[in-house]
Design a protein around this motif. Structure first.
Motif, PDB file in Angstrom:
ATOM      1  N   ILE A   1      11.284  28.810 -10.368  1.00 12.93           N
ATOM      2  CA  ILE A   1      10.916  27.399 -10.280  1.00 12.93           C
ATOM      3  C   ILE A   1      11.889  26.645  -9.375  1.00 12.93           C
ATOM      4  O   ILE A   1      11.501  25.740  -8.626  1.00 12.93           O
ATOM      5  CB  ILE A   1      10.870  26.751 -11.689  1.00 12.93           C
ATOM      6  CG1 ILE A   1      10.370  25.305 -11.605  1.00 12.93           C
ATOM      7  CG2 ILE A   1      12.230  26.791 -12.359  1.00 12.93           C
ATOM      8  CD1 ILE A   1       8.942  25.164 -11.234  1.00 12.93           C
ATOM      9  N   GLY A   2      13.175  27.030  -9.422  1.00 13.03           N
ATOM     10  CA  GLY A   2      14.166  26.369  -8.577  1.00 13.03           C
ATOM     11  C   GLY A   2      13.900  26.632  -7.107  1.00 13.03           C
ATOM     12  O   GLY A   2      13.991  25.728  -6.272  1.00 13.03           O
ATOM     13  N   GLN A   3      13.560  27.883  -6.790  1.00 14.38           N
ATOM     14  CA  GLN A   3      13.246  28.233  -5.405  1.00 14.38           C
ATOM     15  C   GLN A   3      12.015  27.469  -4.929  1.00 14.38           C
ATOM     16  O   GLN A   3      11.994  26.924  -3.812  1.00 14.38           O
ATOM     17  CB  GLN A   3      13.003  29.741  -5.295  1.00 14.38           C
ATOM     18  CG  GLN A   3      12.665  30.196  -3.873  1.00 14.38           C
ATOM     19  CD  GLN A   3      12.071  31.594  -3.845  1.00 14.38           C
ATOM     20  OE1 GLN A   3      11.476  32.040  -4.828  1.00 14.38           O
ATOM     21  NE2 GLN A   3      12.227  32.279  -2.725  1.00 14.38           N
ATOM     22  N   TYR A   4      10.981  27.424  -5.771  1.00 11.96           N
ATOM     23  CA  TYR A   4       9.732  26.758  -5.375  1.00 11.96           C
ATOM     24  C   TYR A   4       9.942  25.261  -5.173  1.00 11.96           C
ATOM     25  O   TYR A   4       9.544  24.699  -4.154  1.00 11.96           O
ATOM     26  CB  TYR A   4       8.658  26.999  -6.443  1.00 11.96           C
ATOM     27  CG  TYR A   4       7.305  26.425  -6.062  1.00 11.96           C
ATOM     28  CD1 TYR A   4       6.424  27.164  -5.287  1.00 11.96           C
ATOM     29  CD2 TYR A   4       6.934  25.138  -6.453  1.00 11.96           C
ATOM     30  CE1 TYR A   4       5.196  26.656  -4.919  1.00 11.96           C
ATOM     31  CE2 TYR A   4       5.714  24.615  -6.084  1.00 11.96           C
ATOM     32  CZ  TYR A   4       4.854  25.380  -5.326  1.00 11.96           C
ATOM     33  OH  TYR A   4       3.639  24.854  -4.948  1.00 11.96           O
ATOM     34  N   MET A   5      10.566  24.614  -6.143  1.00 10.17           N
ATOM     35  CA  MET A   5      10.743  23.163  -6.053  1.00 10.17           C
ATOM     36  C   MET A   5      11.754  22.794  -4.977  1.00 10.17           C
ATOM     37  O   MET A   5      11.713  21.689  -4.436  1.00 10.17           O
ATOM     38  CB  MET A   5      11.165  22.595  -7.402  1.00 10.17           C
ATOM     39  CG  MET A   5      10.062  22.659  -8.467  1.00 10.17           C
ATOM     40  SD  MET A   5       8.489  21.934  -7.935  1.00 10.17           S
ATOM     41  CE  MET A   5       8.964  20.223  -7.632  1.00 10.17           C
ATOM     42  N   GLY A   6      12.668  23.718  -4.661  1.00  8.99           N
ATOM     43  CA  GLY A   6      13.615  23.455  -3.580  1.00  8.99           C
ATOM     44  C   GLY A   6      12.908  23.258  -2.246  1.00  8.99           C
ATOM     45  O   GLY A   6      13.380  22.520  -1.376  1.00  8.99           O
ATOM     46  N   VAL A   7      11.765  23.916  -2.101  1.00  8.84           N
ATOM     47  CA  VAL A   7      10.957  23.756  -0.899  1.00  8.84           C
ATOM     48  C   VAL A   7       9.917  22.642  -1.080  1.00  8.84           C
ATOM     49  O   VAL A   7       9.703  21.824  -0.191  1.00  8.84           O
ATOM     50  CB  VAL A   7      10.242  25.080  -0.538  1.00  8.84           C
ATOM     51  CG1 VAL A   7       9.320  24.900   0.662  1.00  8.84           C
ATOM     52  CG2 VAL A   7      11.276  26.165  -0.257  1.00  8.84           C
ATOM     53  N   ALA A   8       9.264  22.622  -2.243  1.00  5.65           N
ATOM     54  CA  ALA A   8       8.164  21.674  -2.469  1.00  5.65           C
ATOM     55  C   ALA A   8       8.645  20.237  -2.627  1.00  5.65           C
ATOM     56  O   ALA A   8       7.961  19.303  -2.184  1.00  5.65           O
ATOM     57  CB  ALA A   8       7.367  22.093  -3.704  1.00  5.65           C
ATOM     58  N   ALA A   9       9.794  20.029  -3.267  1.00  8.89           N
ATOM     59  CA  ALA A   9      10.261  18.663  -3.542  1.00  8.89           C
ATOM     60  C   ALA A   9      10.470  17.831  -2.273  1.00  8.89           C
ATOM     61  O   ALA A   9      10.005  16.682  -2.204  1.00  8.89           O
ATOM     62  CB  ALA A   9      11.539  18.700  -4.383  1.00  8.89           C
ATOM     63  N   PRO A  10      11.153  18.348  -1.241  1.00  9.00           N
ATOM     64  CA  PRO A  10      11.292  17.550  -0.014  1.00  9.00           C
ATOM     65  C   PRO A  10       9.949  17.220   0.635  1.00  9.00           C
ATOM     66  O   PRO A  10       9.755  16.125   1.164  1.00  9.00           O
ATOM     67  CB  PRO A  10      12.138  18.448   0.899  1.00  9.00           C
ATOM     68  CG  PRO A  10      12.859  19.366  -0.013  1.00  9.00           C
ATOM     69  CD  PRO A  10      11.920  19.608  -1.157  1.00  9.00           C
ATOM     70  N   ILE A  11       9.016  18.170   0.580  1.00  9.09           N
ATOM     71  CA  ILE A  11       7.689  17.925   1.146  1.00  9.09           C
ATOM     72  C   ILE A  11       6.962  16.870   0.324  1.00  9.09           C
ATOM     73  O   ILE A  11       6.293  15.980   0.873  1.00  9.09           O
ATOM     74  CB  ILE A  11       6.869  19.230   1.199  1.00  9.09           C
ATOM     75  CG1 ILE A  11       7.617  20.295   2.010  1.00  9.09           C
ATOM     76  CG2 ILE A  11       5.492  18.979   1.809  1.00  9.09           C
ATOM     77  CD1 ILE A  11       6.949  21.656   2.005  1.00  9.09           C
ATOM     78  N   LEU A  12       7.108  16.946  -0.996  1.00  5.15           N
ATOM     79  CA  LEU A  12       6.492  15.968  -1.899  1.00  5.15           C
ATOM     80  C   LEU A  12       7.022  14.565  -1.616  1.00  5.15           C
ATOM     81  O   LEU A  12       6.246  13.595  -1.544  1.00  5.15           O
ATOM     82  CB  LEU A  12       6.770  16.353  -3.349  1.00  5.15           C
ATOM     83  CG  LEU A  12       6.299  15.369  -4.437  1.00  5.15           C
ATOM     84  CD1 LEU A  12       4.779  15.279  -4.438  1.00  5.15           C
ATOM     85  CD2 LEU A  12       6.807  15.811  -5.806  1.00  5.15           C
ATOM     86  N   ILE A  13       8.328  14.437  -1.436  1.00  7.04           N
ATOM     87  CA  ILE A  13       8.927  13.120  -1.154  1.00  7.04           C
ATOM     88  C   ILE A  13       8.446  12.596   0.192  1.00  7.04           C
ATOM     89  O   ILE A  13       8.122  11.407   0.332  1.00  7.04           O
ATOM     90  CB  ILE A  13      10.465  13.229  -1.179  1.00  7.04           C
ATOM     91  CG1 ILE A  13      10.947  13.551  -2.601  1.00  7.04           C
ATOM     92  CG2 ILE A  13      11.104  11.936  -0.686  1.00  7.04           C
ATOM     93  CD1 ILE A  13      12.418  13.881  -2.697  1.00  7.04           C
ATOM     94  N   ALA A  14       8.357  13.475   1.186  1.00  3.97           N
ATOM     95  CA  ALA A  14       7.879  13.057   2.506  1.00  3.97           C
ATOM     96  C   ALA A  14       6.429  12.597   2.444  1.00  3.97           C
ATOM     97  O   ALA A  14       6.063  11.565   3.016  1.00  3.97           O
ATOM     98  CB  ALA A  14       8.027  14.212   3.503  1.00  3.97           C
TER      99      ALA A  14
END
Length: 457
Positions: A238-251
């Protein structure tokens, strides 16, 4: 030349094939939205206003959801570059549950706070009634839509975009038939108005999910996923996935907020400016699918070649930049050439026609810049392994430049509609600078799968 640019024919063959398929899909999706507006608009003005409000909410929901599932595209493409299908299958449940959880949250908000949600956009009782009727039905399709988007993102990560095109065509046909039947009460169906439009869309979304799921589970030969692969949790990544997805989500969230601010600014312009904006942006949205498709294809292809080494990835990035400039030139040229015949199709005042012409000419420049910066930022940089950079650029441009400048131009300085339109899109021009510096400094390259592979060893 070979030391600076990619001469691999197979790379370009795969890139253009994927780009064309994604461009077609984007065009069909846009046609579905346009068809919805035309058909509900011919039924009732209040119904159109109500549906437009919920579509604004859906736009925000879809943008945030796209941010979450794009994490699967970026990571999945890099794993697929290593032909590591097992890691993709282990990552899939994480992305699946994240997407579904987000959709459940949105459903709960729509179910328990519908009037408060609609009240953010209008206080007109007649419009509120139509909006609530549409929302009451469409919210049930959101979870199905999330599953479809996630599965399509998974397929996109391994370069399979054909299913997305097929699904979009089926959705267009089903939605059109359902709209005609349920909005106007044809083929023995009840006349439901805006609720009928929602029902038609919901049916199309549910059918989409079953078609995509059938393809992924029964037809796809790349990942060979089973139902247990989708539902068996592997939350250690989950950490690996959200590490990539979170910045995209914020953008993506910032982008959605920027569009909401744009609606506020444009809503306070004159009737002439509103009509001119509607004409110009409708045409612009249709043409810019070329840039969107190119950007999405770039993210996948760059992710897949990251495992082949930095030097090869840099050569590909150098070559792709030339393609982006060419696509931008095509977007600008097409907009400029078709503007006159398109404007002649509208029965509007000379003032509106002249302003729309000015808007389109400005959008020719914006479209050229957008084609380059979007493909560099969201394609090369994000797909190459650095989604955080794109997040920072979007946050700065939207919150520190576009929104304050646009509000000052419209409400403080009372600038002309053309100047305000420029302010609303100025980020597309500004982003060229950081995009070019980032891509050509080669600091975007990052193998996001290395840490996990080292842990497995």
């Amino acid at each position: 030349m070979s030391s600076h640019f990619c001469t691999d024919k197979e790379f370009f063959k795969g890139y253009f094939k994927l780009a064309v398929m994604l461009i077609i899909q984007q065009a069909i999706v846009l046609s579905v939205n346009l068809l919805d507006n035309i058909m509900i608009g011919s039924y009732s003005e209040n119904a159109l206003a109500g549906v437009t409000i919920i579509n604004q909410i859906h736009f925000v929901y879809q943008g945030l959801l796209d941010g979450l599932v794009t994490g699967m595209v970026v990571l999945g493409s890099q794993y697929w570059g290593k032909k590591d299908a097992d890691s993709i299958r282990r990552l899939a449940p994480t992305g699946f549950y994240v997407a579904v959880a987000f959709s459940v949250l949105m459903f709960m908000i729509a179910a328990f706070l519908p009037r408060e949600l609609v009240g953010l956009f209008t206080k007109d009782p007649a419009v509120v009634t139509e909006a609530l009727a549409y929302l009451d039905v469409i919210k049930w399709s959101w979870i199905f839509f999330a599953v479809s988007m996630f599965l399509l993102a998974t397929m996109r990560g391994v370069g399979s975009a054909n299913v997305a095109v097929v699904v979009s065509v089926i959705s267009l046909c089903v939605n059109a038939t359902g709209n005609y039947a349920f909005i106007f009460g044809r083929f023995g169906a009840p006349e439901l108005g805006s609720a009928g439009a929602a029902l038609a869309t919901a049916i199309a979304r549910i059918l989409e999910m079953f078609i995509v799921a059938f393809y992924v589970l029964k037809i796809d030969k790349k990942l060979c996923m089973k139902i247990k692969d989708m539902v068996t949790p592997h939350f250690e990544n989950i950490g690996q996935y959200m590490g990539v997805a979170a910045p995209i989500l914020i953008a993506e969230g910032s982008f959605c907020c920027g569009n909401a601010a744009q609606a506020v600014v444009l809503g306070n312009l004159s009737t002439t400016a509103l009509a001119a904006n509607s004409i110009s942006t409708s045409l612009y949205q249709l043409v810019k699918v070329m840039a969107i498709g190119a950007s999405n294809a770039t993210a996948v292809c760059m992710g897949q070649i990251v495992p082949r080494g930095k030097e090869y990835a840099i050569r590909c990035a150098n070559s792709l930049q030339i393609i982006f400039i060419a696509i931008g030139a095509v977007v600008a040229l097409v907009l400029f050439v078709i503007r006159i015949p398109v404007l002649n199709m509208y029965n509007v005042s000379p003032e509106t026609r002249e302003l729309a012409d000015q808007f389109i000419k400005l959008l020719c420049i914006i479209g050229f810049c957008m084609s380059y910066q979007m493909s560099c930022n969201c394609g090369i940089t994000r797909g190459g392994g650095d989604p955080k950079f794109v997040m920072y650029v979007d946050l700065i441009c939207i919150w520190l430049i576009v929104i304050p400048l646009s509000f000052l131009a419209a409400f403080k300085f009372n600038w002309s509609p053309l100047a305000i339109m420029l302010c609303l899109n100025i980020d597309q021009i500004i982003k060229i600078v950081p995009a070019s510096i980032k891509v050509n400094s080669h600091t975007w390259y990052k193998d996001l799968t290395v840490k996990k592979n080292e842990e497995k060893e």
